[in-house]
Design an enzyme around this catalytic site. Structure first.
Site, short mmCIF file in Angstrom:
data_model
loop_
_atom_site.label_atom_id
_atom_site.label_comp_id
_atom_site.label_asym_id
_atom_site.label_seq_id
_atom_site.Cartn_x
_atom_site.Cartn_y
_atom_site.Cartn_z
N HIS A 159 0.82 -1.21 0.00
CA HIS A 159 0.00 0.00 0.00
C HIS A 159 0.86 1.27 0.00
O HIS A 159 0.38 2.33 -0.35
CB HIS A 159 -1.05 -0.01 1.12
CG HIS A 159 -0.56 0.31 2.49
ND1 HIS A 159 -0.27 -0.64 3.44
CD2 HIS A 159 -0.34 1.50 3.09
CE1 HIS A 159 0.10 -0.05 4.56
NE2 HIS A 159 0.07 1.25 4.38
N ASP A 172 1.10 -7.71 2.45
CA ASP A 172 1.21 -6.28 2.14
C ASP A 172 2.67 -5.85 2.00
O ASP A 172 3.23 -5.18 2.88
CB ASP A 172 0.51 -5.47 3.25
CG ASP A 172 0.24 -4.04 2.82
OD1 ASP A 172 0.83 -3.59 1.82
OD2 ASP A 172 -0.56 -3.36 3.49
N SER A 181 3.89 2.26 8.53
CA SER A 181 3.71 1.26 7.48
C SER A 181 5.02 1.05 6.75
O SER A 181 5.71 2.02 6.40
CB SER A 181 2.66 1.72 6.48
OG SER A 181 1.42 1.34 6.93
#
Ligand code: ARG
Ligand code: GLU
Length: 710
Positions: A83, A219, A645
């Site tokens: 992402h 991810d 992230s």
């Protein structure tokens, strides 16, 4: 009785959580290193942060300003989240070459795809300069004089540093201005896409599973940093070479166990632990509910449009993900704050603070009224804060034509100057580029529907005297006019206007309804909302500095940490599950079996590729299993937030265990209030990452580049 005591003691031991609140400043590692050791850290402070030799910090970068990434080979190979690379992957995708859908793997350096707009940022040094910044500050100074002195000191400090062109020196406030750090950072600008799994792995679970445990998302995405022949930062050049890092992370191939030490090293964005009760109340009961509703309204339109049209599916993938992500997090945060009874917790704490302030004459003088002042300020000014949030929600995340149209204001406002300076053609060329990139990802009908859904909400939430005048009565008519008659809203007309721009076009553009509306909305914001909002936040900053100074002064034994501010931090804790709901327990890891259990070809969030199913059925998991199982994700009790992230989750020996990418829904309130028993971050297990690269992508040469530690 004895038994009873024993069982209470046992209960205590077995349910006590190992979570540690806080995001710690790495250059102050010596202050929390011994605590980290009690959790299982085996590294020395110098191995974690050092400015003389190489250390873990040299393997960690801020990724394109927002996320984190880590270097995993001596060739500058970079891991981050899918992402975080999403924009890049989407930009390189088309219906024919759909890397979102099919994934992409460069089989050699020449196939790696340049992303010249991207950058990564290294932290070279992080130094406490509070004393230098505060030099000359006295109690008797006015706020303005203090601010002037501080800014002047900062300018002197920064000016004294000599550095190369890619290096940046800045001084940032920490702890609401009670501490200052000098940051020396260096950008590298030649970043290339090396590999990505298909969304059916990298975004598996989609928005359904986003912020949720149990999780089965792979991810991750792979990039590489390139440098010039001297290993220095350079813009994209074909001749550039893979960057040779000062340090890279070895990969942990060892079995994992609940209770293992974990540490997340990365760039958390923002936390707001010090909000006063009044402000938290406003956020919980007014601001977030309104923003949630606005986003809900646009998502209700975007999602079905994406599902029914493949082109819209690609065009809106990134925008949809951006809108949905915060929308869902906020819902989780409100739930978590209510569960914690956060307003009562704040109230109790504020009473404790006030009692302490009243217990000593000097404390009373300095901190006696600050909480009441904060709370009054909040009450008097929150209509501006609210209007400010709603404007951003509408203008930045709402109907897109507004921002697009406003770019043409450069022509209406500066036409004469552009002609005089001879830069008109250049400006027209730029606008053509703007038009092309806008229309690549634009659907007019969908945007009109969003306008129709969001405008009444925007008007409803913004007090009448803060709105663009007369919009409330006419917004529907104006909207119809824009989507039917604005030349900006028609690709052919706008391009032909830009091709032969003259005085006549200028006249027409000045009357264009899309440009006019955009100007009205922005100007209402700039004249009616922003000045009052800015003056409010300035007063608030001064009070917050005093309030936090009060915590540091009156409660010297309290374990305090500076709110996240997008600088490099360390969070530590343990790999562990949780039990956030009665009668329910979350395990600390998930496996590929769970991916298959969620598989649903009818639901776009849970589709899998044929290749994945085939590999699963063959059970070809290679060297990546633990007790015969292939782990996909795990949770740990590290205090993280947005910006973390892509951060490495590192074990006690400094090896990469996984890549952080989320928090569980029940723990998202940790941005305001941390709860040891529930707050868990979510990482994709590094062995799953390697399995996907190796067995799914066939990019085994990348595995060979890494250092696998057993
Ligand atoms: N919640 C994660 C974060 O805040 C992941 C977001 C991307 N995933 C998604 N399904 N939208 O960034
Ligand atoms: N997904 C978030 C990010 O992009 C991290 C999750 C969180 O907020 O903790 O940084």
């Amino acid at each position: 009785m004895k038994n009873h005591i024993l069982s209470i003691a046992f209960l205590f031991v077995s349910t006590i959580s190992m979570a540690v609140e806080g995001m710690w400043i790495p250059s102050l590692i010596k202050m929390f290193h011994s605590d980290m050791k009690t959790y299982g850290l085996e590294l020395s402070p110098e191995q974690i942060y050092d400015t003389n030799g190489s250390s873990l910090k040299d393997a960690i970068v801020q990724f394109n300003g927002g996320c984190t990434a880590e270097i995993v080979s001596d060739q500058g190979l970079l891991l981050t989240n899918h992402h975080c690379g999403f924009d890049a992957i989407q930009r390189h995708s088309s219906v024919e070459n759909n890397y979102l859908k099919d994934g992409f793997w460069a089989m050699n350096l020449s196939e790696e795809i340049p992303c010249p707009w991207m950058r990564v940022t290294f932290v070279r040094e992080l130094t406490d300069v509070t004393e230098n910044v505060m030099e000359g500050i006295t109690d008797k100074m006015s706020t303005e004089d203090m601010e002037k002195t501080i800014q002047n000191n900062i300018r002197l400090l920064v000016g004294r540093m000599k550095h190369g062109p890619s290096v940046k020196v800045s001084v940032k406030p920490f702890n609401k201005g009670n501490q200052y750090f000098m940051l020396i950072t260096e950008d590298y600008n030649d970043i290339r896409l090396v590999g990505t799994p298909p969304s059916a792995i990298g975004k598996y679970g989609g928005d359904t599973d986003n912020w949720v445990w149990p999780r089965h998302t792979g991810d991750f995405a792979v990039f590489r940093i390139y440098a010039d022949e001297n290993n220095n930062s350079s813009k994209f050049e074909t001749a550039n070479k893979p960057y040779k890092p000062a340090y890279f992370l070895p990969i942990s191939m060892v079995d994992k166990e609940e209770g293992d030490f974990t540490m997340v090293y990365g760039f958390p964005g923002t936390t707001d632990q010090h909000y006063c009760k009044e402000k938290l109340d406003f956020i919980m009961n007014q601001e977030r509910p309104a923003r949630i509703k606005m986003r809900q309204s646009s998502l209700d339109l975007i999602k079905p449009a994406m599902n029914s049209d493949a082109k819209i599916g690609i065009q809106y993938a990134s925008k949809q993900a951006r809108i949905a992500n915060a929308w869902k997090k906020w819902i989780g945060q409100l739930g978590g704050l209510q569960q914690l009874d956060a307003l009562s917790v704040k109230e109790d704490w504020e009473n404790e603070y006030k009692d302490m302030a009243n217990s000593d004459r000097e404390f009373t003088n300095r901190f006696g009224t600050v909480l009441d002042d904060l709370s009054n300020l909040q009450n008097e000014n929150q209509r501006y804060e609210f209007a400010n949030s709603i404007f951003f929600e509408y203008y930045i995340y709402g109907p897109e034509f507004l921002r697009y149209a406003r770019e043409f204001g450069v022509l209406t406002k500066q036409y004469e100057t552009l002609v005089e300076k001879g830069t008109l053609d250049e400006t027209l060329e730029k606008l053509k580029g703007h038009v092309a990139s806008f229309y690549k990802n634009y659907n007019k009908d969908l945007d009109q529907a969003i306008y129709n859904a969001l405008t009444p909400l925007y008007l409803d939430y913004t007090e009448a005297d803060l709105q663009p005048s007369s919009l409330a009565e006419n917004w529907e008519k104006i909207g119809n006019d824009i989507f039917k008659n604005s030349m900006l809203m028609d690709l052919e007309s706008v391009n032909s206007m830009l091709d032969n721009f003259n005085k006549k076009c200028l006249k027409k553009l000045q009357k264009d309804p899309a440009l006019q509306l955009a100007e009205q909305v922005v100007s209402a914001y700039l004249t009616k909302i922003r000045p009052s909002f800015i003056s409010f936040t300035e007063k608030e900053e001064v009070l917050m500095q005093t309030y936090v100074e009060g915590i540091l002064t009156m409660f010297p034994d309290k374990k305090t940490w500076a709110d996240a501010n997008s600088t490099l931090r360390i969070a530590y804790g343990r790999m562990e599950g949780s039990a956030p709901h009665d009668g329910m327990k979350y395990t600390h890891f998930t496996t590929i079996d769970g991916v298959m259990q969620k598989y649903d070809p009818e639901n776009p969030d849970f589709v899998l590729t044929d290749r994945f199913i085939e590999l699963y059925n063959k059970k070809d998991f290679g060297q990546y299993t633990q007790d015969g199982e292939l782990w996909v994700c795990f949770t740990a009790s590290n205090h993280t937030t947005g910006g973390n992230s892509g951060s490495p989750v590192i074990d006690g020996k400094g090896r990469l265990m996984g890549i952080n990418f989320d928090r569980s829904w029940e723990s998202t309130m940790s941005d305001f209030m941390f709860d040891e028993s529930r707050c868990r971050n979510i990482a994709v297990d590094i062995r799953y990452v390697l399995w996907v690269i190796d067995k799914y992508g066939g990019a085994t040469h990348l595995i060979d580049e890494m250092e696998l530690a057993r």
